[in-house]
Every structure is written in structure tokens, then in C-alpha cells.
Design a protein around this motif. Structure first.
Motif, PDB file in Angstrom:
ATOM      1  N   VAL A 226      44.349  24.494  53.227  1.00 22.16           N
ATOM      2  CA  VAL A 226      45.354  25.399  52.077  1.00 22.16           C
ATOM      3  C   VAL A 226      44.340  27.080  52.895  1.00 22.16           C
ATOM      4  O   VAL A 226      42.862  27.664  52.971  1.00 22.16           O
ATOM      5  CB  VAL A 226      45.149  25.346  50.690  1.00 22.16           C
ATOM      6  CG1 VAL A 226      45.304  26.121  50.774  1.00 22.16           C
ATOM      7  CG2 VAL A 226      45.797  24.336  50.353  1.00 22.16           C
ATOM      8  N   GLU A 227      45.797  27.952  53.093  1.00 24.08           N
ATOM      9  CA  GLU A 227      44.531  28.602  53.870  1.00 24.08           C
ATOM     10  C   GLU A 227      44.263  29.895  52.521  1.00 24.08           C
ATOM     11  O   GLU A 227      45.571  29.965  51.599  1.00 24.08           O
ATOM     12  CB  GLU A 227      46.009  29.353  54.985  1.00 24.08           C
ATOM     13  CG  GLU A 227      46.305  28.878  55.940  1.00 24.08           C
ATOM     14  CD  GLU A 227      44.752  28.968  57.263  1.00 24.08           C
ATOM     15  OE1 GLU A 227      44.071  30.657  57.291  1.00 24.08           O
ATOM     16  OE2 GLU A 227      44.462  28.121  58.284  1.00 24.08           O
ATOM     17  N   PRO A 228      43.215  30.692  53.382  1.00 25.21           N
ATOM     18  CA  PRO A 228      42.978  31.827  52.000  1.00 25.21           C
ATOM     19  C   PRO A 228      44.118  32.733  51.813  1.00 25.21           C
ATOM     20  O   PRO A 228      44.630  32.985  52.995  1.00 25.21           O
ATOM     21  CB  PRO A 228      41.511  31.947  52.078  1.00 25.21           C
ATOM     22  CG  PRO A 228      41.016  30.854  53.360  1.00 25.21           C
ATOM     23  CD  PRO A 228      42.699  30.186  54.336  1.00 25.21           C
ATOM     24  N   LEU A 229      44.375  33.016  50.290  1.00 29.96           N
ATOM     25  CA  LEU A 229      45.341  34.353  50.693  1.00 29.96           C
ATOM     26  C   LEU A 229      44.055  35.874  50.579  1.00 29.96           C
ATOM     27  O   LEU A 229      42.979  35.477  50.015  1.00 29.96           O
ATOM     28  CB  LEU A 229      46.082  34.340  49.174  1.00 29.96           C
ATOM     29  CG  LEU A 229      46.819  32.978  49.115  1.00 29.96           C
ATOM     30  CD1 LEU A 229      47.782  33.208  48.038  1.00 29.96           C
ATOM     31  CD2 LEU A 229      48.313  32.614  50.581  1.00 29.96           C
TER      32      LEU A 229
ATOM     33  N   VAL B 239      53.953  34.376  46.925  1.00 28.62           N
ATOM     34  CA  VAL B 239      55.175  34.759  47.106  1.00 28.62           C
ATOM     35  C   VAL B 239      56.342  34.628  47.510  1.00 28.62           C
ATOM     36  O   VAL B 239      57.225  34.447  47.860  1.00 28.62           O
ATOM     37  CB  VAL B 239      55.160  35.114  44.917  1.00 28.62           C
ATOM     38  CG1 VAL B 239      56.836  35.402  44.737  1.00 28.62           C
ATOM     39  CG2 VAL B 239      54.437  34.714  44.226  1.00 28.62           C
ATOM     40  N   HIS B 240      55.885  36.256  48.039  1.00 24.28           N
ATOM     41  CA  HIS B 240      56.914  36.386  49.856  1.00 24.28           C
ATOM     42  C   HIS B 240      56.175  36.860  50.359  1.00 24.28           C
ATOM     43  O   HIS B 240      54.540  37.453  49.543  1.00 24.28           O
ATOM     44  CB  HIS B 240      57.899  37.355  48.956  1.00 24.28           C
ATOM     45  CG  HIS B 240      57.138  38.394  47.623  1.00 24.28           C
ATOM     46  ND1 HIS B 240      56.209  39.864  48.596  1.00 24.28           N
ATOM     47  CD2 HIS B 240      57.389  38.962  46.947  1.00 24.28           C
ATOM     48  CE1 HIS B 240      55.463  40.435  47.101  1.00 24.28           C
ATOM     49  NE2 HIS B 240      56.253  39.846  46.259  1.00 24.28           N
ATOM     50  N   GLU B 241      56.565  37.557  51.432  1.00 21.52           N
ATOM     51  CA  GLU B 241      55.691  38.105  52.679  1.00 21.52           C
ATOM     52  C   GLU B 241      55.266  39.181  52.381  1.00 21.52           C
ATOM     53  O   GLU B 241      56.033  40.313  51.711  1.00 21.52           O
ATOM     54  CB  GLU B 241      55.954  37.971  54.005  1.00 21.52           C
ATOM     55  CG  GLU B 241      56.005  38.530  55.122  1.00 21.52           C
ATOM     56  CD  GLU B 241      54.993  36.865  55.895  1.00 21.52           C
ATOM     57  OE1 GLU B 241      54.099  37.522  56.166  1.00 21.52           O
ATOM     58  OE2 GLU B 241      54.719  36.455  55.054  1.00 21.52           O
ATOM     59  N   VAL B 242      53.005  39.514  52.289  1.00 16.31           N
ATOM     60  CA  VAL B 242      53.367  40.738  52.614  1.00 16.31           C
ATOM     61  C   VAL B 242      52.854  41.185  53.540  1.00 16.31           C
ATOM     62  O   VAL B 242      52.444  40.361  54.618  1.00 16.31           O
ATOM     63  CB  VAL B 242      52.252  40.505  51.240  1.00 16.31           C
ATOM     64  CG1 VAL B 242      51.606  42.424  50.715  1.00 16.31           C
ATOM     65  CG2 VAL B 242      52.632  40.128  49.826  1.00 16.31           C
ATOM     66  N   ALA B 243      52.973  42.742  53.788  1.00 18.21           N
ATOM     67  CA  ALA B 243      52.393  43.076  54.803  1.00 18.21           C
ATOM     68  C   ALA B 243      51.455  43.982  54.985  1.00 18.21           C
ATOM     69  O   ALA B 243      51.407  44.784  53.016  1.00 18.21           O
ATOM     70  CB  ALA B 243      53.825  44.047  55.661  1.00 18.21           C
ATOM     71  N   LEU B 244      50.220  44.107  55.523  1.00 15.67           N
ATOM     72  CA  LEU B 244      49.079  44.895  55.378  1.00 15.67           C
ATOM     73  C   LEU B 244      49.329  46.062  55.292  1.00 15.67           C
ATOM     74  O   LEU B 244      49.996  46.805  56.425  1.00 15.67           O
ATOM     75  CB  LEU B 244      47.879  44.263  56.743  1.00 15.67           C
ATOM     76  CG  LEU B 244      47.846  42.818  55.809  1.00 15.67           C
ATOM     77  CD1 LEU B 244      46.588  42.641  57.171  1.00 15.67           C
ATOM     78  CD2 LEU B 244      46.619  43.229  54.799  1.00 15.67           C
ATOM     79  N   ARG B 245      48.839  47.040  54.693  1.00 12.83           N
ATOM     80  CA  ARG B 245      49.348  49.245  54.295  1.00 12.83           C
ATOM     81  C   ARG B 245      47.978  48.801  54.930  1.00 12.83           C
ATOM     82  O   ARG B 245      47.205  49.856  54.214  1.00 12.83           O
ATOM     83  CB  ARG B 245      49.484  48.804  53.086  1.00 12.83           C
ATOM     84  CG  ARG B 245      51.181  48.610  52.473  1.00 12.83           C
ATOM     85  CD  ARG B 245      51.067  49.528  51.184  1.00 12.83           C
ATOM     86  NE  ARG B 245      50.252  47.919  51.009  1.00 12.83           N
ATOM     87  CZ  ARG B 245      50.684  47.975  49.031  1.00 12.83           C
ATOM     88  NH1 ARG B 245      50.978  49.255  48.474  1.00 12.83           N
ATOM     89  NH2 ARG B 245      49.387  47.568  48.324  1.00 12.83           N
ATOM     90  N   LEU B 246      47.680  49.258  56.579  1.00 16.31           N
ATOM     91  CA  LEU B 246      46.410  49.165  56.643  1.00 16.31           C
ATOM     92  C   LEU B 246      47.062  50.387  57.726  1.00 16.31           C
ATOM     93  O   LEU B 246      48.249  50.208  58.619  1.00 16.31           O
ATOM     94  CB  LEU B 246      45.588  48.175  57.516  1.00 16.31           C
ATOM     95  CG  LEU B 246      45.150  47.436  57.662  1.00 16.31           C
ATOM     96  CD1 LEU B 246      44.292  46.046  58.225  1.00 16.31           C
ATOM     97  CD2 LEU B 246      44.054  47.473  55.849  1.00 16.31           C
ATOM     98  N   ARG B 247      46.119  51.916  57.651  1.00 20.84           N
ATOM     99  CA  ARG B 247      45.582  52.642  58.871  1.00 20.84           C
ATOM    100  C   ARG B 247      45.171  52.363  59.839  1.00 20.84           C
ATOM    101  O   ARG B 247      44.435  51.995  59.774  1.00 20.84           O
ATOM    102  CB  ARG B 247      45.537  54.708  57.986  1.00 20.84           C
ATOM    103  CG  ARG B 247      44.242  54.006  58.127  1.00 20.84           C
ATOM    104  CD  ARG B 247      43.653  55.618  57.171  1.00 20.84           C
ATOM    105  NE  ARG B 247      42.637  55.842  56.956  1.00 20.84           N
ATOM    106  CZ  ARG B 247      41.691  55.956  57.485  1.00 20.84           C
ATOM    107  NH1 ARG B 247      41.826  56.152  59.016  1.00 20.84           N
ATOM    108  NH2 ARG B 247      40.695  55.950  57.462  1.00 20.84           N
TER     109      ARG B 247
END
Length: 99
Positions: free
Chosen positions: A49-52, A59-67
Motif C-alpha cells: 500500500v503506497e503512503p498517501l 478518493v480522487h486524483e489530487v495535484a500538488l500545489r507547489l510553486r
């Protein structure tokens, strides 16, 4: 791993808490409940199991919000040191506090 009332008293003593007997009994029940949950979670097989990084990614795909790591401001040393009472060669001068 069940705690005893002596364990709770020792923890309260180490934390410098005054714990009346009625509260100590309630704390004992809460701590043992917590340890039961931890034991249940430890019993689950999580191999493969990959860590979250966030629970939402399950639940759904989340894009990283990194600048981008880019310089956005410059340091104006002269302006920053304008209010200093004493400077020498671009460094703050402070009184000696240790003899």
C-alpha cells in the motif's frame, strides 16, 4: 498494551499535572482505548500500500500545489540597516553581553 492506574499517575507526574482520582480513572480508560485502536491499526497488513500525502488522494486524483522554487524578492541591505544604531562593514554592531 494496557496501562494501569500507576502508569497514569506516573505520566501525570512526569507531565507535572495534578490529576484527581476521578479524572485519572477517565484518563486510564481513554488511554487504553487509544492503545486498543493503535493495536487494531498495527494488525492490518499494509504491504504494497503506497503512503498517501493527503487522505483526499485515496478518493480522487489530487495535484500538488507547489510553486516553483524561484527568487521573487531581493534583499536591500542598505534599506534594512537604515534604522540600525550602529553598523560596521555592513554588519550590525551590538553591545557585548558576555564577559
Amino acid at each position: 498494551m494496557a496501562l494501569t492506574s500507576e502508569d497514569v499517575s506516573r505520566i501525570a507526574d512526569l507531565a507535572r499535572l495534578e490529576l484527581p482520582p476521578a479524572e485519572a480513572d477517565a484518563m486510564l480508560a481513554q488511554l487504553n482505548g487509544f492503545f486498543r485502536i493503535v493495536e487494531q491499526m498495527s494488525a492490518v497488513d499494509t504491504r504494497g500500500v503506497e503512503p498517501l500525502y493527503t487522505p483526499l488522494s485515496a478518493v480522487h486524483e489530487v495535484a500538488l500545489r507547489l510553486r516553483d522554487d524561484a527568487v521573487t524578492e531581493t534583499v536591500d541591505r542598505t534599506a534594512n540597516q537604515a534604522s540600525a544604531p550602529a553598523l560596521e562593514d555592513g554588519l550590525f554592531l551590538v553591545p557585548k553581553v558576555i564577559e
